[in-house]
Design an enzyme around this catalytic site. Structure first.
Site, PDB file in Angstrom:
ATOM      1  N   GLN A  89    -106.554   4.015 -13.436  1.00  0.00           N
ATOM      2  CA  GLN A  89    -105.681   5.079 -13.929  1.00  0.00           C
ATOM      3  C   GLN A  89    -104.943   5.803 -12.811  1.00  0.00           C
ATOM      4  O   GLN A  89    -104.127   6.694 -13.081  1.00  0.00           O
ATOM      5  CB  GLN A  89    -106.513   6.087 -14.722  1.00  0.00           C
ATOM      6  CG  GLN A  89    -107.191   5.499 -15.943  1.00  0.00           C
ATOM      7  CD  GLN A  89    -108.199   6.446 -16.570  1.00  0.00           C
ATOM      8  OE1 GLN A  89    -108.448   7.552 -16.082  1.00  0.00           O
ATOM      9  NE2 GLN A  89    -108.819   6.016 -17.671  1.00  0.00           N
ATOM     10  N   HIS A 151    -110.179   8.893 -14.312  1.00  0.00           N
ATOM     11  CA  HIS A 151    -110.206  10.351 -14.361  1.00  0.00           C
ATOM     12  C   HIS A 151    -109.798  10.997 -13.035  1.00  0.00           C
ATOM     13  O   HIS A 151    -110.551  11.757 -12.431  1.00  0.00           O
ATOM     14  CB  HIS A 151    -111.597  10.847 -14.776  1.00  0.00           C
ATOM     15  CG  HIS A 151    -112.022  10.376 -16.127  1.00  0.00           C
ATOM     16  ND1 HIS A 151    -113.211  10.719 -16.705  1.00  0.00           N
ATOM     17  CD2 HIS A 151    -111.411   9.554 -17.026  1.00  0.00           C
ATOM     18  CE1 HIS A 151    -113.323  10.148 -17.895  1.00  0.00           C
ATOM     19  NE2 HIS A 151    -112.228   9.434 -18.105  1.00  0.00           N
ATOM     20  N   GLU A 244    -109.049  18.714 -26.007  1.00  0.00           N
ATOM     21  CA  GLU A 244    -108.983  20.164 -26.113  1.00  0.00           C
ATOM     22  C   GLU A 244    -107.639  20.724 -25.654  1.00  0.00           C
ATOM     23  O   GLU A 244    -106.963  20.134 -24.815  1.00  0.00           O
ATOM     24  CB  GLU A 244    -110.085  20.814 -25.254  1.00  0.00           C
ATOM     25  CG  GLU A 244    -111.492  20.446 -25.649  1.00  0.00           C
ATOM     26  CD  GLU A 244    -112.552  21.094 -24.785  1.00  0.00           C
ATOM     27  OE1 GLU A 244    -113.743  20.843 -25.032  1.00  0.00           O
ATOM     28  OE2 GLU A 244    -112.194  21.869 -23.853  1.00  0.00           O
ATOM     29  N   TYR A 254    -115.217  25.444 -18.482  1.00  0.00           N
ATOM     30  CA  TYR A 254    -114.808  24.897 -19.776  1.00  0.00           C
ATOM     31  C   TYR A 254    -115.852  23.977 -20.406  1.00  0.00           C
ATOM     32  O   TYR A 254    -115.592  23.361 -21.429  1.00  0.00           O
ATOM     33  CB  TYR A 254    -113.443  24.218 -19.640  1.00  0.00           C
ATOM     34  CG  TYR A 254    -112.373  25.250 -19.367  1.00  0.00           C
ATOM     35  CD1 TYR A 254    -111.772  25.943 -20.415  1.00  0.00           C
ATOM     36  CD2 TYR A 254    -112.020  25.583 -18.062  1.00  0.00           C
ATOM     37  CE1 TYR A 254    -110.839  26.937 -20.164  1.00  0.00           C
ATOM     38  CE2 TYR A 254    -111.093  26.578 -17.803  1.00  0.00           C
ATOM     39  CZ  TYR A 254    -110.503  27.258 -18.859  1.00  0.00           C
ATOM     40  OH  TYR A 254    -109.593  28.255 -18.605  1.00  0.00           O
ATOM     41  N   TYR A 265    -118.771   6.953 -25.509  1.00  0.00           N
ATOM     42  CA  TYR A 265    -118.076   5.785 -26.032  1.00  0.00           C
ATOM     43  C   TYR A 265    -119.007   4.802 -26.734  1.00  0.00           C
ATOM     44  O   TYR A 265    -118.572   4.039 -27.596  1.00  0.00           O
ATOM     45  CB  TYR A 265    -117.305   5.088 -24.911  1.00  0.00           C
ATOM     46  CG  TYR A 265    -116.154   5.925 -24.401  1.00  0.00           C
ATOM     47  CD1 TYR A 265    -115.016   6.115 -25.176  1.00  0.00           C
ATOM     48  CD2 TYR A 265    -116.222   6.529 -23.160  1.00  0.00           C
ATOM     49  CE1 TYR A 265    -113.961   6.885 -24.722  1.00  0.00           C
ATOM     50  CE2 TYR A 265    -115.169   7.305 -22.691  1.00  0.00           C
ATOM     51  CZ  TYR A 265    -114.044   7.480 -23.472  1.00  0.00           C
ATOM     52  OH  TYR A 265    -113.001   8.263 -23.019  1.00  0.00           O
TER      53      TYR A 265
END
Length: 378
Positions: A89, A151, A244, A254, A265
């Site tokens: 990613q 991530h 969110e 958070y 998953y």
């Protein structure tokens, strides 16, 4: 109540990349709009910025910065980027202009690089002019580095006071988001030159990273400033469920992974808690997940009924979500998703407002597209 609205006179060219044809018309609850292709042939475009002279810059995740001039994609990428090491990613990610870009020409960008210790997210800036970056400075590097390609976060936003914020994902190791000596799973706040603000919430804590402004995030890939309050808002990728929308608050936690609406998953429970004392609960969440991406608060005149509303693209959901935000008598924010549209067409990576008030969208494909949304005239 969420309303799913279809398309009018839609002509799509479906294939391996699900590309959008040259023009199509769509219906939403408050506006009908045309979708036009600005350019195609991009490799996983990630972010877009609009320069004062009319040029447009687009980042490609494999590590290229592309220039759109007079509606045409220049064949030669922008020169002067540092070494970028795409992995999963990660690659070349977000772009942001300094608030005084017209005077100083500072372009900010996030990217992933690799050393013998592994991969990580960086934020740098360089002076952009005529297809070239010069005076490139690395302002921040997330530590510790790690292996793997998940991530990285990477979204950049400036606030009204000129501070710059950067999201850092948990790198696929969820426990790191609650380790405050680790940059992973946090939001970073800096001066525009990379200095650490003295009033950062953990600047004086010996066992915490002083750049950290907020903690407990999984992989925030959308941030935007509310046009009325000036607050920074962000979205958060959940696992299976638990995406969110949050307000960014100094020193806030958070909750990830101690509190979430999502499950892992493989279907297993991550935590029994959807909220916990001392941790911020989301203003809105999607369960099941839509995989939210770029976000904007619309502040233009081209779509007057959309002013001050929140728009978030979605990767897995392949849609644009429109949310209304308001404050009650006690000053508490209320968020409600009122519409999903453009559904099932393309993975949306970024969504931005252009200077003329049109909305531009990036599709996360190879080849990917830059699309422009304009209203259908009555």
């Amino acid at each position: 109540m969420i309303r799913f609205l279809g398309s009018l006179l839609v002509f799509f060219a479906f294939g391996a990349t699900k590309g959008l044809a040259a023009s199509s018309s769509h219906a939403s609850e408050l506006h009908h709009f045309h979708v036009e292709e600005v350019v195609g042939g991009l490799s996983h475009p990630w972010s877009i910025v609009f320069l004062p002279d009319g040029e447009v810059l687009v980042s490609e995740r494999p590590g290229r910065l592309r220039l759109i001039r007079d509606g045409r994609l220049e064949s030669i990428p922008v020169r002067g980027l540092p070494r970028i090491d795409p992995n999963g990613q990660g690659g070349l990610l977000d772009l942001a202009l300094h608030p005084d870009f017209a005077e100083n020409r500072w372009l900010y960008f996030s990217y992933v690089d690799r050393t013998s210790a592994g991969f990580t997210t960086n934020m740098a800036r360089g002076r952009y002019l005529d297809g070239r970056l010069t005076e490139v400075q690395v302002l921040f590097t997330a530590f510790p580095r790690s292996s793997g390609g998940r991530h990285f976060g990477g979204r950049i936003v400036f606030d009204a006071a000129g501070y710059v914020y950067l999201s850092i994902g948990d790198r696929g190791q969820m426990e790191r988001a609650q380790d405050f000596s680790d940059h992973a799973g946090s939001i970073i706040r800096l001066h525009d030159d990379g200095r650490i603000p003295a009033d950062n919430p953990f600047a004086d804590e010996a066992d915490m990273k002083p750049e950290i402004y907020a903690t407990g995030t999984r992989n925030a890939q959308g941030m935007a400033m509310h046009p009325l309050s000036g607050e920074i808002w962000m979205q958060e990728h959940g696992p299976r469920g638990g995406d969110e929308v949050n307000r960014l608050i100094a020193g806030a936690n958070y909750g990830w992974p101690k509190a979430t609406h999502g499950i892992d998953y493989d279907g297993s429970t991550i935590t029994p808690h959807t909220e916990l004392p001392g941790m911020e609960s989301p203003l809105w969440h999607w369960t099941p997940s839509i995989a939210p991406s770029g976000m904007l608060f619309y502040a233009g005149d081209m779509f007057p009924h959309w002013q001050n509303q929140l728009f978030i693209g979605a990767l897995r959901g392949q849609l644009i979500s429109r949310l209304e935000t308001s404050q009650d008598e006690m000053g508490q924010w209320q968020v409600q998703e009122v519409e999903q549209f453009f559904e099932g067409q393309s993975r949306i990576r970024d969504i931005r407002q252009a200077p003329d008030g049109s909305i531009w969208v990036l599709t996360d494909h190879n080849p990917g597209q830059v699309l422009r949304l304009i209203p259908v005239l009555p």
